[in-house]
Structures are given as C-alpha cells and as structure tokens.
Design a protein around this motif. Structure first.
Motif, PDB file in Angstrom:
ATOM      1  N   ILE A   1       0.426   4.325  -2.688  1.00  0.00           N
ATOM      2  CA  ILE A   1       0.259   5.729  -2.291  1.00  0.00           C
ATOM      3  C   ILE A   1       1.370   6.588  -2.887  1.00  0.00           C
ATOM      4  O   ILE A   1       1.123   7.700  -3.370  1.00  0.00           O
ATOM      5  CB  ILE A   1       0.245   5.850  -0.754  1.00  0.00           C
TER       6      ILE A   1
ATOM      7  N   TRP B   1      -4.637   5.785  -6.139  1.00  0.00           N
ATOM      8  CA  TRP B   1      -5.572   5.807  -5.014  1.00  0.00           C
ATOM      9  C   TRP B   1      -6.561   4.645  -5.057  1.00  0.00           C
ATOM     10  O   TRP B   1      -6.958   4.133  -3.993  1.00  0.00           O
ATOM     11  CB  TRP B   1      -6.312   7.140  -4.978  1.00  0.00           C
ATOM     12  N   ASP B   2      -6.953   4.241  -6.256  1.00  0.00           N
ATOM     13  CA  ASP B   2      -7.885   3.107  -6.354  1.00  0.00           C
ATOM     14  C   ASP B   2      -7.227   1.822  -5.869  1.00  0.00           C
ATOM     15  O   ASP B   2      -7.847   0.991  -5.199  1.00  0.00           O
ATOM     16  CB  ASP B   2      -8.400   2.953  -7.790  1.00  0.00           C
TER      17      ASP B   2
ATOM     18  N   ILE C   1       0.819  -1.201   0.000  1.00  0.00           N
ATOM     19  CA  ILE C   1       0.000   0.000   0.000  1.00  0.00           C
ATOM     20  C   ILE C   1       0.865   1.269   0.000  1.00  0.00           C
ATOM     21  O   ILE C   1       0.464   2.306  -0.538  1.00  0.00           O
ATOM     22  CB  ILE C   1      -0.965   0.003   1.208  1.00  0.00           C
TER      23      ILE C   1
ATOM     24  N   ASN D   1      -7.727  11.551  -0.380  1.00  0.00           N
ATOM     25  CA  ASN D   1      -7.701  10.978  -1.733  1.00  0.00           C
ATOM     26  C   ASN D   1      -8.175   9.524  -1.733  1.00  0.00           C
ATOM     27  O   ASN D   1      -8.904   9.093  -2.630  1.00  0.00           O
ATOM     28  CB  ASN D   1      -6.291  11.063  -2.306  1.00  0.00           C
ATOM     29  N   ILE D   2      -7.758   8.766  -0.726  1.00  0.00           N
ATOM     30  CA  ILE D   2      -8.175   7.363  -0.647  1.00  0.00           C
ATOM     31  C   ILE D   2      -9.659   7.261  -0.356  1.00  0.00           C
ATOM     32  O   ILE D   2     -10.378   6.452  -0.962  1.00  0.00           O
ATOM     33  CB  ILE D   2      -7.346   6.623   0.423  1.00  0.00           C
ATOM     34  N   GLU D   3     -10.144   8.088   0.578  1.00  0.00           N
ATOM     35  CA  GLU D   3     -11.558   8.030   0.946  1.00  0.00           C
ATOM     36  C   GLU D   3     -12.472   8.490  -0.180  1.00  0.00           C
ATOM     37  O   GLU D   3     -13.658   8.126  -0.203  1.00  0.00           O
ATOM     38  CB  GLU D   3     -11.799   8.878   2.202  1.00  0.00           C
TER      39      GLU D   3
ATOM     40  N   ASP E   1      -3.491  12.461   1.731  1.00  0.00           N
ATOM     41  CA  ASP E   1      -3.524  11.067   1.267  1.00  0.00           C
ATOM     42  C   ASP E   1      -4.795  10.366   1.742  1.00  0.00           C
ATOM     43  O   ASP E   1      -5.432   9.622   0.990  1.00  0.00           O
ATOM     44  CB  ASP E   1      -2.298  10.311   1.786  1.00  0.00           C
TER      45      ASP E   1
ATOM     46  N   ALA F   1      -4.733   1.668  -3.695  1.00  0.00           N
ATOM     47  CA  ALA F   1      -4.578   1.817  -2.241  1.00  0.00           C
ATOM     48  C   ALA F   1      -5.890   1.500  -1.527  1.00  0.00           C
ATOM     49  O   ALA F   1      -5.894   0.830  -0.472  1.00  0.00           O
ATOM     50  CB  ALA F   1      -4.113   3.234  -1.909  1.00  0.00           C
ATOM     51  N   LYS F   2      -7.014   1.986  -2.088  1.00  0.00           N
ATOM     52  CA  LYS F   2      -8.311   1.726  -1.467  1.00  0.00           C
ATOM     53  C   LYS F   2      -8.626   0.230  -1.486  1.00  0.00           C
ATOM     54  O   LYS F   2      -9.153  -0.336  -0.509  1.00  0.00           O
ATOM     55  CB  LYS F   2      -9.391   2.489  -2.239  1.00  0.00           C
TER      56      LYS F   2
ATOM     57  N   LYS G   1       0.552   7.470  -6.252  1.00  0.00           N
ATOM     58  CA  LYS G   1      -0.756   8.143  -6.343  1.00  0.00           C
ATOM     59  C   LYS G   1      -1.810   7.278  -7.036  1.00  0.00           C
ATOM     60  O   LYS G   1      -2.674   7.773  -7.758  1.00  0.00           O
ATOM     61  CB  LYS G   1      -0.619   9.496  -7.063  1.00  0.00           C
TER      62      LYS G   1
END
Length: 235
Positions: free
Chosen positions: A48, A53-54, A44, A77-79, A74, A56-57, A51
């Motif tokens: 990150i 983000w998808d 993860i 962006n993830i949320e 960060d 990482a999520k 970048k």
C-alpha cells in the motif's frame, strides 16, 4: 518465517517492489502474509505504501491484513482492482518467463554446438595443412619446387572433375621416375597433345582465351619440370 536483520521477509521485499509474480509465488509457497518486521509492519503495508494496489489486493485475497486502518482512498483503490485480471496478468508473465528460460537453454545448447563444430573444423584444417606440408616436403626431397600460383590456378578453374585433375598431375610427371628418354621438344609436344585431350575431356568447361591460357601455363610448367629433372639426374 525468519526475516533479515530487520525481520523483513521475502514477501515484505517483493511487496514493497511491486513484484506481482514473486508475491504470487510466495503466497503459493505458504508464506506468512501477516508476519511483522521490526516496525510491526506486514507485507500488505509495504504494498500500500508503494501504491501497488494489485499486490495489495492479491495479499488481501490470501488473508493479509494491514497493521493499521486504511484510509477511504486506499480502500477504494484496492477494491477497484479486478482480481481475475490480476491472475491473468500473473499467468501471462509466468508463461513469458518460462518461454524465455526455454529460449536461453536453446541458445546455450546452440553455443555449445557451435564450439564443438568450430573445434572440429580447426582440427580438420590442421590435418589438411599437415598433409600439404608433407606434400611440399616430398616435392623438395626429389628436387622439385613447390607448386606455383599458376599451378594452383589451373586446378581452381570451374567445373574441373577429379579425373581431369588427376590427368593434370599425371601430365606434370610428379610421381614418375626421372628419365632422359625424351628430349625437351618431345616433352613439350606431348604436353600440348595431352592438354588438348585434357580440355576436350573436361565437358567443354574452357573456351577461347581460357584454353590458350591453360596451354601457356602447362607448357611453362612442363618446361620447368623437365629442366628440373634434367638438372637432378646423374650425367
């Protein structure tokens, strides 16, 4: 769980490159989401840093934890990533890859079939050429020349049926024993009469100038064949 020389696993590499489908595949295969490389970084962390983000999520939804606290930016962006849309995107990508794989298999099978048909056509052509060589050799053995361009043209006129072609070859006396029973003038007269029947019996396929051309060609061929036979016969 083993990684490369830097203890980096396939999940580390896929996350660093933002390969969403590959990450989802590895997570479904029970890859260790928190396995650390030689720098104590998890998959993860690579997502990150890039970048992605998808990705990482997705990793976070599977229990992945960053090795260090995240910044507020960060986290935001993830949320902001809709996990349902991410899964829909993965499903669409997987379907596309499966369809492409299916098309590739079909193309491979088509290529194989084309090769088979090409080989078959080549073999058939070779057999046909061999038969032609045998016919030409047979003509040469009885003292006759090979068919001329005009001979071949007669057989290539449109709407010729097989009976008409057979009558044409019969007219040339290629397969009959050589004989001096008829004079050249008798032969030519008979040829013209037979050619009239040949044209009339060919469903009216030839008219006008074409009929005249056929008469001239056949007369020339008949004279040539008769002269050749006369030359080959014992005196």
């Amino acid at each position: 769980k083993e990684g490369d020389y830097d203890d980096r696993t396939a999940l580390h590499l896929a996350s660093a490159e933002g390969q969403l489908v590959s990450v989802d595949f590895l997570l479904n295969a029970k890859a260790d989401v928190n396995f650390k490389d030689r720098w104590s970084r998890c998959a993860i962390d690579d997502a990150i840093a890039g970048k992605h983000w998808d990705v990482a999520k997705l990793i976070m939804s599977a229990g992945g934890q960053p090795s260090s606290p995240l910044s507020g930016e960060d986290i935001m962006n993830i949320e902001s990533v809709d996990l349902n849309k991410v899964r829909q995107e993965i499903a669409a990508a997987v379907e596309f890859q499966n369809e492409r794989h299916k098309r590739n298999k079909q193309l491979i099978e088509l290529a194989k079939q084309i090769v088979i048909e090409a080989v078959s056509a080549t073999n058939k052509l070779q057999r046909t050429l061999k038969k032609v060589d045998e016919v030409l050799e047979s003509l040469s053995s009885v003292g006759l020349h090979s068919p001329t361009f005009q001979d071949i043209r007669l057989l290539s006129l449109s709407n010729y049926n097989q009976d008409a072609i057979d009558r044409h070859f019969s007219l040339l006396d290629i397969h009959e024993p050589t004989t001096r029973a008829r004079s050249l003038s008798d032969k030519k007269s008979s040829d013209n009469f037979s050619m009239d029947r040949f044209i009339a019996g060919n469903n009216g396929a030839m008219h006008g100038r074409e009929q005249g051309n056929v008469h001239r060609h056949v007369s020339h061929i008949a004279e040539t064949r008769t002269a050749q036979k006369a030359h080959c016969e014992p005196k």
